[in-house]
Design a protein around this motif. Structure first.
Motif, PDB file in Angstrom:
ATOM      1  N   UNK A 293      -4.973  25.397 -40.465  1.00  9.83           N
ATOM      2  CA  UNK A 293      -4.012  26.488 -40.473  1.00  9.83           C
ATOM      3  C   UNK A 293      -2.970  26.279 -39.371  1.00  9.83           C
ATOM      4  N   UNK A 294      -1.704  26.430 -39.742  1.00 13.83           N
ATOM      5  CA  UNK A 294      -0.626  26.295 -38.779  1.00 13.83           C
ATOM      6  C   UNK A 294      -0.060  24.895 -38.657  1.00 13.83           C
ATOM      7  N   UNK A 295      -0.677  23.906 -39.323  1.00 12.52           N
ATOM      8  CA  UNK A 295      -0.185  22.531 -39.215  1.00 12.52           C
ATOM      9  C   UNK A 295       1.063  22.321 -40.069  1.00 12.52           C
ATOM     10  N   UNK A 296       1.775  21.239 -39.746  1.00 15.28           N
ATOM     11  CA  UNK A 296       2.951  20.835 -40.506  1.00 15.28           C
ATOM     12  C   UNK A 296       2.672  19.449 -41.112  1.00 15.28           C
ATOM     13  N   UNK A 297       2.780  19.375 -42.429  1.00 14.80           N
ATOM     14  CA  UNK A 297       2.380  18.174 -43.157  1.00 14.80           C
ATOM     15  C   UNK A 297       3.487  17.771 -44.125  1.00 14.80           C
ATOM     16  N   UNK A 298       3.767  16.481 -44.198  1.00 18.50           N
ATOM     17  CA  UNK A 298       4.736  15.951 -45.159  1.00 18.50           C
ATOM     18  C   UNK A 298       3.971  15.296 -46.305  1.00 18.50           C
ATOM     19  N   UNK A 317       0.739  30.645 -44.010  1.00 18.62           N
ATOM     20  CA  UNK A 317       2.123  31.022 -43.701  1.00 18.62           C
ATOM     21  C   UNK A 317       2.585  30.555 -42.327  1.00 18.62           C
ATOM     22  N   UNK A 318       1.627  30.291 -41.427  1.00 16.64           N
ATOM     23  CA  UNK A 318       1.991  29.841 -40.085  1.00 16.64           C
ATOM     24  C   UNK A 318       2.372  28.361 -40.063  1.00 16.64           C
ATOM     25  N   UNK A 319       1.974  27.629 -41.095  1.00 18.12           N
ATOM     26  CA  UNK A 319       2.233  26.192 -41.151  1.00 18.12           C
ATOM     27  C   UNK A 319       3.409  25.856 -42.054  1.00 18.12           C
ATOM     28  N   UNK A 320       3.520  24.551 -42.370  1.00 13.76           N
ATOM     29  CA  UNK A 320       4.628  24.106 -43.203  1.00 13.76           C
ATOM     30  C   UNK A 320       4.201  22.848 -43.955  1.00 13.76           C
ATOM     31  N   UNK A 321       4.536  22.791 -45.230  1.00 10.19           N
ATOM     32  CA  UNK A 321       4.345  21.577 -46.017  1.00 10.19           C
ATOM     33  C   UNK A 321       5.691  21.188 -46.597  1.00 10.19           C
ATOM     34  N   UNK A 322       6.069  19.936 -46.373  1.00  5.20           N
ATOM     35  CA  UNK A 322       7.329  19.400 -46.882  1.00  5.20           C
ATOM     36  C   UNK A 322       6.991  18.520 -48.092  1.00  5.20           C
ATOM     37  N   UNK A 323       7.320  18.998 -49.276  1.00  8.30           N
ATOM     38  CA  UNK A 323       7.020  18.305 -50.528  1.00  8.30           C
ATOM     39  C   UNK A 323       8.252  17.503 -50.935  1.00  8.30           C
ATOM     40  N   UNK A 324       8.186  16.173 -50.802  1.00  5.60           N
ATOM     41  CA  UNK A 324       9.365  15.315 -50.941  1.00  5.60           C
ATOM     42  C   UNK A 324       9.217  14.415 -52.168  1.00  5.60           C
ATOM     43  N   UNK A 325      10.203  14.482 -53.064  1.00  2.32           N
ATOM     44  CA  UNK A 325      10.169  13.717 -54.318  1.00  2.32           C
ATOM     45  C   UNK A 325      11.592  13.333 -54.691  1.00  2.32           C
ATOM     46  N   UNK A 326      11.745  12.132 -55.268  1.00  2.72           N
ATOM     47  CA  UNK A 326      13.078  11.658 -55.622  1.00  2.72           C
ATOM     48  C   UNK A 326      13.485  11.924 -57.058  1.00  2.72           C
ATOM     49  N   UNK A 327      12.531  11.930 -58.004  1.00  5.05           N
ATOM     50  CA  UNK A 327      12.866  12.093 -59.421  1.00  5.05           C
ATOM     51  C   UNK A 327      13.261  13.537 -59.707  1.00  5.05           C
ATOM     52  N   UNK A 328      14.424  13.767 -60.300  1.00  4.32           N
ATOM     53  CA  UNK A 328      14.920  15.134 -60.494  1.00  4.32           C
ATOM     54  C   UNK A 328      14.040  16.000 -61.384  1.00  4.32           C
ATOM     55  N   UNK A 329      13.528  15.451 -62.502  1.00  2.00           N
ATOM     56  CA  UNK A 329      12.704  16.254 -63.386  1.00  2.00           C
ATOM     57  C   UNK A 329      11.400  16.664 -62.741  1.00  2.00           C
ATOM     58  N   UNK A 358      13.132  15.404 -41.540  1.00  2.00           N
ATOM     59  CA  UNK A 358      12.014  16.327 -41.354  1.00  2.00           C
ATOM     60  C   UNK A 358      11.322  16.058 -40.018  1.00  2.00           C
ATOM     61  N   UNK A 359      11.072  14.784 -39.713  1.00  3.38           N
ATOM     62  CA  UNK A 359      10.385  14.434 -38.467  1.00  3.38           C
ATOM     63  C   UNK A 359      11.226  14.780 -37.244  1.00  3.38           C
ATOM     64  N   UNK A 360      12.548  14.812 -37.420  1.00  2.00           N
ATOM     65  CA  UNK A 360      13.427  15.187 -36.316  1.00  2.00           C
ATOM     66  C   UNK A 360      13.349  16.692 -36.032  1.00  2.00           C
ATOM     67  N   UNK A 361      13.187  17.471 -37.097  1.00  2.00           N
ATOM     68  CA  UNK A 361      13.214  18.928 -36.960  1.00  2.00           C
ATOM     69  C   UNK A 361      11.843  19.566 -36.814  1.00  2.00           C
ATOM     70  N   UNK A 362      10.775  18.828 -37.165  1.00  4.35           N
ATOM     71  CA  UNK A 362       9.429  19.404 -37.125  1.00  4.35           C
ATOM     72  C   UNK A 362       8.469  18.441 -36.451  1.00  4.35           C
ATOM     73  N   UNK A 363       7.422  18.982 -35.867  1.00  5.34           N
ATOM     74  CA  UNK A 363       6.374  18.167 -35.262  1.00  5.34           C
ATOM     75  C   UNK A 363       5.268  17.982 -36.287  1.00  5.34           C
ATOM     76  N   UNK A 364       5.332  16.884 -37.017  1.00  4.36           N
ATOM     77  CA  UNK A 364       4.379  16.663 -38.098  1.00  4.36           C
ATOM     78  C   UNK A 364       2.989  16.318 -37.562  1.00  4.36           C
ATOM     79  N   UNK A 365       1.993  16.885 -38.205  1.00  4.74           N
ATOM     80  CA  UNK A 365       0.601  16.616 -37.841  1.00  4.74           C
ATOM     81  C   UNK A 365      -0.023  15.562 -38.749  1.00  4.74           C
ATOM     82  N   UNK A 366       0.420  15.500 -39.997  1.00  5.68           N
ATOM     83  CA  UNK A 366      -0.168  14.562 -40.951  1.00  5.68           C
ATOM     84  C   UNK A 366       0.849  14.231 -42.037  1.00  5.68           C
TER      85      UNK A 366
END
Length: 440
Positions: A293-298, A317-329, A358-366
């Motif tokens: 809980x509270x971690x930031x993960x890409x 809600x205290x954490x953040x997940x950055x879901x990154x994908x290139x294909x538009x569909x 993302x790594x510049x703006x957030x402190x990623x944990x995993x």
């Protein structure tokens, strides 16, 4: 037509790509449809005088391995078909020995490309999937060509020759029950078939036209209840952004359910092929990543959000997940699937560029990685290493790219703390690896 030359050979070790390695007068020959140790006659399929190596198919077995069994599919059997279709190249081998061969390939790749030493690392066995005793009927996604007579067809390894087929034993039974092998697909360039792994009654057929109006005509052949959609642009695909899907009957998407979570997958949007893969991989990624809980993960190469969704719920809600994908569909599917989780940021773009920001703006944990077969490139490895994350969970469908990327990550301060391999592609040479890398 000139008959291809044949040779009598003793087959050596298994190699990546579904081949065994043989030698003839100092020449290396990669042979398909054999088993290490067998004495066979092979037909040369690629034997240029200046080639670094030759390729061949087994056409007769003189001394069979104890692990050889009759192939379950005539169209893919090199002993009964001159140009065997692809997709079941290990069908002549017992499932247990298939897994032993895959484990040997993974170990060889990790030592040769990954820089690991066998004496320092206990390479894992390949794990069978529960409930898959015969290894058949597991494919929830199928792609077919169409021959000149309008029948579904497939081609062989490195071959452009189409062979009409009347079944595909690895395909999910719900796909086979549609009767698509007896239909006329004249004017159709490609046929895709998909079934929900959580709802066997929901089948989606995607048609790519080569002649206007052919899709509507073909759609009328399917029984009631089968969803049929067509690409609006010739050769286009909803997944790559070059075309849009038009529903002809029913809907143009499937509903999937994994560990109690629902996912909507549109058309050719990426989803795991094996009927059990999404569940198996989700369980293992969550256990190995250990999101708190509270971690930031890409989540890189996130697809439709298969891992992003449970990761987002775990960090809360205290954490953040950055879901990154290139294909538009596929990115659009992820936006829909994660829309109710405010801690999930769904971002479309080139992975290395987005990760850098993302790594510049957030402190990623995993970081979680599930790249395509080619793996990650040097720049992605550099960005992951520069992010300083303490742990990386890497899901891979190719042992060679996984081994190469293992070397890249270990050179940037990580060590492979855990690895496991799952047999999510029975009767083929493919395998699914999961590695946990931790910061040294």
């Amino acid at each position: 037509m000139t008959e291809s030359p044949t040779l009598k050979l003793r087959l050596g070790a298994i190699a990546h790509g579904g081949h065994t390695v043989a030698r003839h007068e100092g020449r290396v020959i990669f042979v398909r449809h054999g088993i290490p140790g067998e004495l066979v006659t092979v037909r040369l399929t690629d034997s240029g005088e200046n080639a670094k190596f030759w390729r061949a198919d087994v056409v007769e077995v003189h001394e069979a391995s104890e692990h050889r069994v009759p192939h379950f599919w005539e169209a893919a059997d090199a002993l009964r078909h001159r140009d065997p279709v692809g997709g079941a190249e290990f069908g002549h081998i017992t499932l247990e020995h298939q897994r032993e061969l895959k484990a040997a390939v993974a170990a060889e790749q990790l030592t040769r490309l990954g820089g690991m030493k066998a004496e320092d690392y206990n390479f894992p066995a390949v794990q069978a999937v529960a409930g898959q005793d015969d290894g058949l009927g597991w494919r929830t996604r199928m792609s077919y060509s169409v021959d000149a007579e309008g029948k579904l067809a497939m081609s062989g390894f490195r071959s452009n020759t189409l062979t009409a087929i009347d079944s595909m034993p690895l395909a999910h039974p719900a796909i086979e029950r549609t009767g698509l092998y007896t239909m006329d697909f004249s004017g159709i360039e490609r046929v895709e078939a998909a079934v929900s792994s959580s709802d066997d009654s929901t089948v989606l057929i995607l048609l790519a036209e080569s002649r206007p109006g052919a899709a509507r005509k073909a759609a009328r052949q399917f029984p009631e209840g089968v969803n049929v959609a067509a690409f609006s642009q010739q050769g286009g695909s909803a997944a790559d952004g070059r075309g849009e899907l038009q529903a002809l009957t029913g809907r143009s998407w499937l509903q999937e359910s994994v560990l109690g979570e629902s996912f909507r997958i549109t058309g050719e949007g990426f989803w795991q092929v094996h009927r059990a893969a999404a569940t198996v991989l989700s369980e293992r990624v969550m256990e190995l990543t250990e999101p708190a809980r509270g971690e930031q993960i890409a989540d890189l190469y996130a697809g439709a959000g298969l891992f992003s969704l449970p990761l987002a719920k775990a960090v809360g809600p205290e954490g953040r997940v950055f879901s990154i994908e290139g294909a538009p569909g596929t990115h659009a599917d992820a936006k829909n699937n994660l829309r109710e989780l405010r801690q999930a940021s769904v971002i479309r773009g080139r992975v290395e560029r987005v990760l850098r920001q993302v790594a510049r703006d957030a402190q990623l944990d995993a970081v979680v990685l599930d790249p395509p077969r080619a793996g990650i490139d040097k720049q992605v490895a550099a960005e992951v290493g520069s992010s300083g994350v303490s742990r990386i969970c890497y899901v891979s469908c190719d042992p060679a790219s996984f081994a190469r990327d293992t070397a890249r990550l270990t050179s940037r301060g990580y060590e492979l703390a855990h690895m496991e391999i799952h047999d999510l592609y029975p009767h083929t040479h493919h395998m699914e690896s999961i590695g946990l890398f931790v910061r040294r």
